[in-house]
Enzyme design. Structure first.
Site, PDB file in Angstrom:
ATOM      1  N   MET A   1     -33.909  51.559  60.199  1.00 45.98           N
ATOM      2  CA  MET A   1     -32.472  51.315  60.215  1.00 45.98           C
ATOM      3  C   MET A   1     -32.146  50.419  59.030  1.00 45.98           C
ATOM      4  O   MET A   1     -32.728  49.346  58.861  1.00 45.98           O
ATOM      5  CB  MET A   1     -32.038  50.642  61.517  1.00 45.98           C
ATOM      6  CG  MET A   1     -30.521  50.569  61.670  1.00 45.98           C
ATOM      7  SD  MET A   1     -29.724  52.202  61.764  1.00 45.98           S
ATOM      8  CE  MET A   1     -30.107  52.701  63.446  1.00 45.98           C
TER       9      MET A   1
ATOM     10  N   GLY B   1     -34.874  54.842  55.888  1.00 51.25           N
ATOM     11  CA  GLY B   1     -36.307  55.101  55.871  1.00 51.25           C
ATOM     12  C   GLY B   1     -36.564  56.333  55.029  1.00 51.25           C
ATOM     13  O   GLY B   1     -35.887  57.358  55.181  1.00 51.25           O
ATOM     14  N   LYS B   2     -37.532  56.252  54.114  1.00 47.40           N
ATOM     15  CA  LYS B   2     -37.731  57.350  53.176  1.00 47.40           C
ATOM     16  C   LYS B   2     -38.043  58.667  53.878  1.00 47.40           C
ATOM     17  O   LYS B   2     -37.574  59.730  53.463  1.00 47.40           O
ATOM     18  CB  LYS B   2     -38.828  57.002  52.175  1.00 47.40           C
ATOM     19  CG  LYS B   2     -38.491  55.832  51.260  1.00 47.40           C
ATOM     20  CD  LYS B   2     -39.463  55.709  50.117  1.00 47.40           C
ATOM     21  CE  LYS B   2     -39.299  56.819  49.112  1.00 47.40           C
ATOM     22  NZ  LYS B   2     -37.967  56.814  48.453  1.00 47.40           N
TER      23      LYS B   2
ATOM     24  N   GLY C   1     -33.617  58.784  37.054  1.00 39.81           N
ATOM     25  CA  GLY C   1     -32.277  58.253  37.284  1.00 39.81           C
ATOM     26  C   GLY C   1     -31.231  58.932  36.424  1.00 39.81           C
ATOM     27  O   GLY C   1     -31.123  60.165  36.392  1.00 39.81           O
TER      28      GLY C   1
ATOM     29  N   GLY D   1     -32.162  61.882  34.106  1.00 38.38           N
ATOM     30  CA  GLY D   1     -32.521  63.198  34.601  1.00 38.38           C
ATOM     31  C   GLY D   1     -33.926  63.281  35.170  1.00 38.38           C
ATOM     32  O   GLY D   1     -34.472  62.306  35.683  1.00 38.38           O
TER      33      GLY D   1
ATOM     34  N   THR E   1     -28.729  54.089  46.698  1.00 42.25           N
ATOM     35  CA  THR E   1     -29.685  54.139  47.805  1.00 42.25           C
ATOM     36  C   THR E   1     -29.835  55.570  48.320  1.00 42.25           C
ATOM     37  O   THR E   1     -28.856  56.220  48.660  1.00 42.25           O
ATOM     38  CB  THR E   1     -29.229  53.237  48.972  1.00 42.25           C
ATOM     39  OG1 THR E   1     -28.930  51.940  48.477  1.00 42.25           O
ATOM     40  CG2 THR E   1     -30.308  53.146  50.032  1.00 42.25           C
TER      41      THR E   1
ATOM     42  N   ASP F   1     -34.567  60.181  47.660  1.00 43.07           N
ATOM     43  CA  ASP F   1     -34.870  60.909  48.886  1.00 43.07           C
ATOM     44  C   ASP F   1     -34.063  62.198  48.975  1.00 43.07           C
ATOM     45  O   ASP F   1     -34.564  63.225  49.437  1.00 43.07           O
ATOM     46  CB  ASP F   1     -34.591  60.032  50.105  1.00 43.07           C
ATOM     47  CG  ASP F   1     -35.509  58.826  50.162  1.00 43.07           C
ATOM     48  OD1 ASP F   1     -36.642  58.921  49.676  1.00 43.07           O
ATOM     49  OD2 ASP F   1     -35.073  57.770  50.680  1.00 43.07           O
TER      50      ASP F   1
END
Length: 293
Positions: free
Chosen positions: A10, A37-38, A211, A214, A237, A241
């Site tokens: 969480m 969480g990844k 990032g 690319g 964030t 993922d």
């Protein structure tokens, strides 16, 4: 079927217009509790993009754990392999967002109970998968067990080596693609800087996320850079993922690596335009509309 074996946290997110110095107290602008969480992030990214997804992980028998299980089920993710740990606490991540970027402290909690013996219990679930997604927010010996099961069962694997840990040489033959960011890629390549055979084998496995610069990959003949899209960044964030979840979806649909990465770059770009890891992850329709432009 895409199986994600990994962490469930969480996220406790604080937005601030001033990054506090050591020992300094500042007044923040906003606070939220957001599922993260990844492992779970990547599962949600894939599910939002239309894949059939099952999650293997652990939560605590607490309020966060109950809330998280309901959240995953509402997104259509199978949680048959997510069990609450008796008297355990759900993992948390304390995230501070400042000027669109973030600092994160993770307390693993129940994620540490995802042991190799637990992974072995879900061997059949893993072997039934088309792709397995793994990360490093669970015990490394559990990652290794999952790799062994997938390799023996002919299941393709994407390993996102974050947060970075040394990757044993014998793992490499069990991994289809590695998706480090720039820092993680530098650390990985430095491990094998004197082993040309390993470096050669890594060429076809590495998908390096950079990032705003690319994604870098090798198409069998040369290095290829897929440029990032220019968007208004709200919160980074979960962008990585989102990329990993989207990459698994595109590959599972039969796309080649370059096309899959192009799709995943678009999904990741959309994810940073909203607050929160999972809440910012785009639907398939959103990505399709972006591709049509």
């Amino acid at each position: 079927m895409i199986t994600v074996l990994g962490s469930i946290n969480m996220d406790l997110v604080t937005i601030t217009n001033k990054d506090p110095l050591l020992g300094e107290t500042v007044i923040g602008e906003h606070f939220s509790t957001i599922p993260g969480g990844k492992g779970a992030n990547q599962a949600v990214a894939a599910a939002k993009l239309g894949a059939e997804v099952q999650m293997i992980g652990r939560v605590g028998d607490d309020l966060f754990g109950n809330e998280y299980l309901t959240h995953l089920r509402n997104l259509g993710i199978s949680t048959d392999s997510v069990k609450p740990v008796t008297h355990g606490k759900t993992g948390i991540a304390s995230i501070t967002v400042y000027e669109g970027d973030n600092k994160i402290i993770v307390v693993p909690g129940a994620n540490l109970q995802l042991t190799p013996n637990v992974v072995e219990e879900y061997k059949e679930e893993i072997v039934r998968s088309d792709w397995l997604l793994l990360q490093f927010e669970i015990p490394l010996e559990s990652v290794e067990k999952a790799l062994e099961i997938a390799h023996q069962g002919g299941v393709k694997v994407i390993l996102n080596p974050a947060p970075f840990e040394q990757i044993p040489k014998h793992w490499l033959e069990m991994i289809t693609y590695l998706t480090p960011n720039e820092y993680e890629a530098e650390e990985l390549l430095s491990l094998y800087k004197n082993d040309q055979d390993v470096l050669n084998s890594l060429k076809d496995k590495l998908v390096i996320t950079k990032g705003a610069k690319g994604v870098l990959l090798y198409d069998g003949k040369k290095e290829v850079t897929i440029p990032a899209l220019k968007v208004e960044t709200v919160d980074t964030t979960g962008a990585g993922d989102t990329f990993n979840g989207a990459l698994a979806v595109a590959l599972s649909e039969g796309n080649d690596l370059k096309s899959a990465c192009e799709f995943a770059v678009k999904a990741a770009a959309l994810s940073v335009t909203k607050l929160g890891a999972q809440s910012g992850m785009p639907s398939r329709d959103e990505v399709n509309r972006l591709q049509e432009k």
